[in-house]
Design an enzyme around this catalytic site. Structure first.
Site, PDB file in Angstrom:
ATOM      1  CE  LYS A  22      12.015 -12.425   3.068  1.00 13.34           C
ATOM      2  NZ  LYS A  22      12.344 -13.809   2.727  1.00 13.34           N
ATOM      3  CB  VAL A  59       4.337   1.793  -3.573  1.00 16.31           C
ATOM      4  CG1 VAL A  59       5.019   1.293  -2.322  1.00 16.31           C
ATOM      5  CG2 VAL A  59       3.423   0.741  -4.142  1.00 16.31           C
ATOM      6  CB  SER A  66      11.856 -17.033   3.868  1.00 11.70           C
ATOM      7  OG  SER A  66      10.938 -16.158   4.427  1.00 11.70           O
ATOM      8  N   PRO A  99       0.823  -1.214   0.000  1.00 12.25           N
ATOM      9  CG  PRO A  99      -0.605  -1.470   1.802  1.00 12.25           C
ATOM     10  CD  PRO A  99       0.630  -2.021   1.210  1.00 12.25           C
TER      11      PRO A  99
HETATM   12  P1  ADP Z   1      -1.436   2.732  -3.540  1.00 13.47           P
HETATM   13  O1  ADP Z   1      -2.547   2.782  -4.513  1.00 13.47           O
HETATM   14  O2  ADP Z   1      -0.242   1.961  -4.034  1.00 13.47           O
HETATM   15  O3  ADP Z   1      -1.827   2.315  -2.169  1.00 13.47           O
HETATM   16  P2  ADP Z   1      -1.487   5.599  -3.750  1.00 13.47           P
HETATM   17  O4  ADP Z   1      -1.605   5.695  -5.224  1.00 13.47           O
HETATM   18  O5  ADP Z   1      -2.688   5.821  -2.924  1.00 13.47           O
HETATM   19  O6  ADP Z   1      -0.845   4.195  -3.373  1.00 13.47           O
HETATM   20  O7  ADP Z   1      -0.302   6.557  -3.299  1.00 13.47           O
HETATM   21  C1  ADP Z   1      -0.276   7.283  -2.114  1.00 13.47           C
HETATM   22  C2  ADP Z   1       0.289   8.660  -2.342  1.00 13.47           C
HETATM   23  O8  ADP Z   1       1.702   8.608  -2.514  1.00 13.47           O
HETATM   24  C3  ADP Z   1      -0.255   9.352  -3.567  1.00 13.47           C
HETATM   25  O9  ADP Z   1      -0.545  10.671  -3.224  1.00 13.47           O
HETATM   26  C4  ADP Z   1       0.890   9.301  -4.565  1.00 13.47           C
HETATM   27  O10 ADP Z   1       0.860  10.395  -5.423  1.00 13.47           O
HETATM   28  C5  ADP Z   1       2.102   9.325  -3.654  1.00 13.47           C
HETATM   29  N1  ADP Z   1       3.266   8.645  -4.254  1.00 13.47           N
HETATM   30  C6  ADP Z   1       3.566   7.329  -4.150  1.00 13.47           C
HETATM   31  N2  ADP Z   1       4.699   7.037  -4.831  1.00 13.47           N
HETATM   32  C7  ADP Z   1       5.135   8.190  -5.385  1.00 13.47           C
HETATM   33  C8  ADP Z   1       6.269   8.536  -6.209  1.00 13.47           C
HETATM   34  N3  ADP Z   1       7.179   7.636  -6.591  1.00 13.47           N
HETATM   35  N4  ADP Z   1       6.390   9.809  -6.582  1.00 13.47           N
HETATM   36  C9  ADP Z   1       5.469  10.730  -6.206  1.00 13.47           C
HETATM   37  N5  ADP Z   1       4.403  10.487  -5.438  1.00 13.47           N
HETATM   38  C10 ADP Z   1       4.223   9.228  -5.022  1.00 13.47           C
END
Ligand code: ADP
Length: 539
Positions: free
Chosen positions: A489, A127, A446, A125
């Protein structure tokens, strides 16, 4: 007289209403057979007294039919350069992910139809999976809709209920289409790995029909009763765990993996994206909000424990809101947040810096685990007490882990003399293995060498080096087998302050997955046998 007038008035109003619906049906330009059916239903509605429940069922159905998009389309922007620029501008890092997305869309643009496979973004979550999908929609100039599949266990949530039920509803797919208002949105199916099947049918097989380009031109929803064309929709799916996606679905998808961020990456994302976005959203100017860069690291280390940047983003939002309040109430020009005053804003830190064992102990070894939330350290504790030679396991271990524990114990037992352990200890005592850290079910094969080391340490009464972490499966012959999730990890090991990690020799091939900053601070030792593990981990 009044009663007659009322009744007449009602009749006229109803006629008008039915006429309006008829116009809407014609305007919706449904396929001919569906239009005919809609008009038949309309005739039925007319002859059904309003007081009857049936009347409102028909009305709701017709309202839904006219609200669905049947032909409205948004014009695709086929500019791959613009897509690339948008992705580069909005996301830090993620080079491989961006490249895969661009390749995927390049095919779409060249062939002018949706690719045969469905893009699936897999990762922990926070990312950026959802926001990547939104960016794709924006760059293509398509509408964006989302349906969350987490916890869906009933097929009718995908395909709808038959209209014979009172309160019957269409499924999530058609509801999404209704929201989209075009026949070609980007449709995000969130958490496709969290669908479960039970006696009410298998939602995964309904999803197969949704995602199969051969079949989805005629998607059938029980509520709609007629086929609906989904072939223009660009579906994108997300999942936390690749392993949990039902295999037939996985075959249809092109998997793009996103992994946890390192502290440094989180810092860069905060500086470049999260803070500017939050400032703008809250209407605060850059010069009104000063945040020392070490504060960001401090928040990452002491207030959050996550693979992505969600919590971090929340804390930044909270700091900004508090600053606005301060500026308005104390009439300050700006707020300056430093490491010394950050606690006044955010309260006491939630996590102590590293979860590293402070003292070196007997029978406690740090393992490395791969969870849905990215990597984590996983301490394993072993003790023994007078008993009958039994093995006691606690800590919500999965079957695979139980077997690992059994194997680890057998290995140490079988080689007791070599390790200077009195073989009678096994006969006269029970060995208890415990894996603390909440009630998260732990599986995944693991932790074999971690358990073996903890058993060896406990029974030989030797101290374990606290700066060593390890991951690897064990065989009865004492060999170390390879593992998955090395990147996550190793990031977890780095985050928790470990100095050295032991990994299976075969995993050396995954070494280039590990971020450089992690490699620089961690000594990574590749091991082939459990005896090498003991040598490195035990004092
Ligand atoms: P997920 O759907 O993977 O749970 P989200 O899309 O909700 O994650 O991302 C959470 C927040 O983090 C968003 O506002 C997103 O723009 C920001 N974010 C995540 N990764 C990056 C990145 N590499 N660069 C810029 N913003 C990011």
């Amino acid at each position: 007289m009044r009663a007659i007038q009322n009744e007449l008035g009602d009749k006229v109003r109803r006629e008008e209403e039915i006429e309006e619906l008829r116009e809407l049906i014609i305007k919706a330009k449904m396929p001919k057979n569906i239009e005919e059916k809609a008009l038949q239903e309309l005739a039925r509605l007319r002859s059904t007294p309003t007081a009857m429940a049936e009347s409102s069922i028909i009305k709701t159905y017709l309202d839904f039919l006219v609200a669905l998009p049947w032909h409205e389309q948004s014009e695709d922007s086929n500019d791959l350069v613009a897509v690339k620029e948008a992705l580069d501008k909005n996301y830090y890092g993620l080079e491989k992910v961006k490249e895969r997305i661009l390749e995927y869309l390049a095919v779409k643009i060249m062939t002018n139809k949706n690719p045969q496979t469905i893009l699936c973004l897999v990762g922990p979550p926070g990312v950026g999976k959802t926001s990547l999908a939104i960016s794709i929609a924006e760059a293509l100039n398509r509408k964006f809709v989302k349906a969350s599949l987490g916890g869906v266990r009933d097929e009718s949530e995908i395909r709808g209920h038959r209209r014979t039920y009172i309160g019957a509803l269409p499924g999530r797919i058609l509801n999404g289409m209704k929201t989209a208002q075009t026949v070609n949105p980007v449709f995000l199916l969130d958490e496709i790995d969290k669908m479960a099947s039970d006696y009410k049918g298998d939602p995964a097989s309904a999803m197969l029909e949704v995602l199969d380009p051969e079949q989805n031109a005629n998607f059938s929803d029980h509520y709609l009763e007629e086929p609906y064309d989904l072939s223009q929709v660009l579906f994108i799916t997300t999942a936390n765990y690749l392993e949990n996606i039902p295999a037939p679905l996985r075959d249809r998808m092109e998997i793009v993996e996103l992994s946890s961020y390192t502290e440094h990456e989180k810092y860069e994302i905060a500086i470049r994206h999260l803070i500017p976005k939050q400032l703008e959203a809250h209407g605060l100017k850059e010069e009104q909000f000063k945040l020392d860069s070490n504060v960001i690291y401090y928040i990452i280390q002491h207030y959050t424990r996550e693979a992505g940047v969600r919590e971090l983003n929340r804390y930044i939002g909270s700091l900004i809101r508090k600053s606005i309040k301060e500026i308005l109430i104390s009439k300050k020009e700006f707020v300056h947040i430093t490491k010394d005053n950050v606690e006044e804003y955010l309260g006491k830190p939630k996590f102590v810096h590293n979860e590293l064992e402070k003292v070196e102990r007997v029978g406690v070894v740090t393992g490395l685990a791969y969870t849905q939330y990215g990597g984590d350290t996983l301490p394993v504790e072993v003790t023994y007490y007078k008993g009958k030679g039994q093995l006691v396991l606690t800590g919500k271990l999965g079957d695979v882990m139980k077997e690992s524990a059994q194997t680890a114990l057998s290995y140490v037992k079988a080689n007791a003399e070599k390790f200077d352990i009195n073989p009678d200890l096994f006969k006269e005592n029970d060995v208890h293995i415990h894996v603390p850290e909440g009630a998260i079910p732990k599986d995944g094969p693991s932790a074999g060498i971690t358990i073996a080391t903890a058993i060896y340490s406990a029974l030989s009464n030797r101290v374990v080096r606290n700066e060593v972490g390890m991951t690897g499966e064990i065989t009865l012959r004492g060999l170390v087998l390879p593992i998955g999730g090395l990147k996550e990890k190793s990031i977890a090991a780095h985050r928790s302050g470990l100095k050295k990690i032991l990994i299976p020799k075969e995993n050396l091939r995954d070494l280039d997955e590990i971020p450089n900053e992690v490699k620089e601070s961690l000594e990574i030792i590749a091991v082939e046998t459990v005896d090498e593990v003991f040598k490195n981990a035990i004092k």
